[in-house]
Scaffold this motif. Structure first.
Motif, PDB file in Angstrom:
ATOM      1  N   MET A 177     -13.573 -23.696 -15.410  1.00 58.20           N
ATOM      2  CA  MET A 177     -13.222 -24.453 -14.207  1.00 58.20           C
ATOM      3  C   MET A 177     -13.640 -25.915 -14.330  1.00 58.20           C
ATOM      4  O   MET A 177     -12.930 -26.820 -13.884  1.00 58.20           O
ATOM      5  N   ALA A 178     -14.787 -26.156 -14.950  1.00 57.94           N
ATOM      6  CA  ALA A 178     -15.284 -27.529 -15.091  1.00 57.94           C
ATOM      7  C   ALA A 178     -14.345 -28.363 -15.947  1.00 57.94           C
ATOM      8  O   ALA A 178     -14.050 -29.525 -15.632  1.00 57.94           O
ATOM      9  N   GLU A 179     -13.860 -27.779 -17.032  1.00 57.60           N
ATOM     10  CA  GLU A 179     -12.963 -28.500 -17.932  1.00 57.60           C
ATOM     11  C   GLU A 179     -11.669 -28.890 -17.227  1.00 57.60           C
ATOM     12  O   GLU A 179     -11.185 -30.016 -17.372  1.00 57.60           O
ATOM     13  N   VAL A 180     -11.138 -27.978 -16.448  1.00 57.49           N
ATOM     14  CA  VAL A 180      -9.898 -28.250 -15.716  1.00 57.49           C
ATOM     15  C   VAL A 180     -10.062 -29.440 -14.776  1.00 57.49           C
ATOM     16  O   VAL A 180      -9.144 -30.253 -14.607  1.00 57.49           O
ATOM     17  N   HIS A 181     -11.248 -29.564 -14.198  1.00 61.61           N
ATOM     18  CA  HIS A 181     -11.484 -30.613 -13.203  1.00 61.61           C
ATOM     19  C   HIS A 181     -12.232 -31.822 -13.763  1.00 61.61           C
ATOM     20  O   HIS A 181     -12.661 -32.693 -13.001  1.00 61.61           O
ATOM     21  N   GLY A 182     -12.406 -31.878 -15.077  1.00 59.03           N
ATOM     22  CA  GLY A 182     -12.964 -33.065 -15.706  1.00 59.03           C
ATOM     23  C   GLY A 182     -14.459 -33.241 -15.565  1.00 59.03           C
ATOM     24  O   GLY A 182     -14.962 -34.368 -15.553  1.00 59.03           O
ATOM     25  N   LEU A 237     -16.962 -23.039  -5.669  1.00 62.77           N
ATOM     26  CA  LEU A 237     -17.796 -23.392  -4.518  1.00 62.77           C
ATOM     27  C   LEU A 237     -18.385 -24.790  -4.679  1.00 62.77           C
ATOM     28  O   LEU A 237     -18.411 -25.587  -3.735  1.00 62.77           O
ATOM     29  N   LEU A 238     -18.871 -25.078  -5.896  1.00 65.73           N
ATOM     30  CA  LEU A 238     -19.481 -26.383  -6.141  1.00 65.73           C
ATOM     31  C   LEU A 238     -18.443 -27.498  -6.031  1.00 65.73           C
ATOM     32  O   LEU A 238     -18.698 -28.540  -5.417  1.00 65.73           O
ATOM     33  N   LEU A 239     -17.271 -27.291  -6.610  1.00 65.51           N
ATOM     34  CA  LEU A 239     -16.207 -28.296  -6.536  1.00 65.51           C
ATOM     35  C   LEU A 239     -15.813 -28.574  -5.099  1.00 65.51           C
ATOM     36  O   LEU A 239     -15.584 -29.725  -4.712  1.00 65.51           O
TER      37      LEU A 239
END
Length: 338
Positions: free
Chosen positions: A83-88, A305-307
């Protein structure tokens, strides 16, 4: 000057320069020093750093976990990273090795590293220092998300599994098979999974009218070596159990190690049902019965949740607690053929 031009002057790849700047991935000490010297010589300011100075965002997330070698947490990390990679976002992984002092040190570094958010699997539910440090981090505007375990006295968002119900249904499966002498190797009482899985075990026996035998409840630490010793303790009792319910995957591995070394045939001479599946055993088609859940999905949901918190910082909302589904999978190790 851009990162490619700087890399050409040093004689390394752009990726190497990026790893040094972001302090992620392996770079030899010699190369790291060369890159840092070149950055200072050419007064290079990366675009993302320049942006972070103005936006106060580093696009970096701290992920604090207790055991990097445990495949459950590796799967959680995989979900978070996806998920982190998708959102940079970049991920800074920190392993505590189930040590609260290490956890405290990592939390101290959160502020210095100017992380945008923190995802944590805390060592202890009851540690006051961790609680205060997390509350201070949140007070500074850095969102915190829990995975699998929580901290008493906080109200952070988190992603969990219903450990009580999972353990209850797992032990019920052993009872249905005909077992009456069922032992458990618990997790630490300072962790929510450890407590809840013990409670589920006890409740299942009570509801079935089976005597709770204190000698059948031994305290583990979610690690292989302790589980091995606990298994030895249980099977050397005058009246040993016919089945063991294990509280996590590494506890299961400790049991299996003891069974193997003592030539005990699972499902015939001893039975076992564990919390969490073990991928390597699935690959070799080992018939282990488990309470299974999707660890990678826990990581994905935690990052979601964090995003959401990062994107809606100024919108007050009730903290969310997400429970990932579990499934009792019976493959044969629960059998009573003694």
């Amino acid at each position: 000057m851009n990162i490619k031009e700087l890399a050409e002057k040093i004689g390394v790849s752009s990726a190497t320069v990026s790893r040094v700047i972001n302090n992620s991935g392996y770079v030899s000490d010699k190369t790291r020093q060369e890159v840092l010297a070149a950055i200072e010589k050419y007064q290079y300011v990366p675009n993302d750093i320049a942006r972070s100075l103005s936006t106060k965002s580093t696009r970096s997330i701290g992920v604090i976990i207790p055991d990097i070698e445990n495949e459950f947490f590796s799967a959680v990390i995989s979900g978070i990273s996806q998920m982190a990679e998708v959102h940079g976002y970049n991920i800074n992984f920190m392993g505590t090795n189930e040590n609260v002092e290490s956890e405290h040190a990592f939390l101290e570094n959160v502020g210095r590293q100017r992380l945008d958010g923190v995802i944590i699997v805390p060592v202890s539910q009851e540690d006051a220092i961790t609680r205060e440090k997390l509350l201070q981090i949140e007070k500074k505007g850095v969102p915190v998300v829990m995975v699998d375990r929580c901290v008493t006295g906080t109200n952070f968002e988190g992603v969990f599994v219903d450990s009580f119900s999972g353990a209850y249904e797992g032990v019920q499966a052993l009872i249905r098979e005909g077992h009456k002498r069922i032992a458990t190797i618990t997790g630490p009482v300072t962790s929510k999974p450890g407590r809840e899985r013990r409670k589920g075990y006890v409740k299942a026996l009570e509801d079935a009218g089976i005597e709770i035998r204190p000698e059948y409840i031994v305290s583990g630490d979610f690690r292989i070596d302790k589980a091995y010793r606990c298994t030895e303790q249980l099977l050397q009792l005058d009246v040993p159990p016919t089945a063991i319910f294990t509280s996590n995957n590494l506890t299961t591995m400790g049991c299996l190690k003891y069974f193997t070394e003592h030539n005990l045939k699972i499902g015939k001479q001893i039975s076992i049902l564990g919390f969490d599946d073990i991928e390597v055993l699935k690959i070799i088609k080992y018939k282990l019965s488990v309470v299974a859940r999707d660890a990678k999905q826990q990581g994905i949901e935690a990052m979601k949740l964090l995003l959401d918190q990062l994107e809606h910082k100024n919108i007050p909302k009730k903290p969310r607690q997400i429970n990932i589904p579990y499934q009792v999978i019976l493959r044969g190790s629960e059998k009573l053929n003694l």
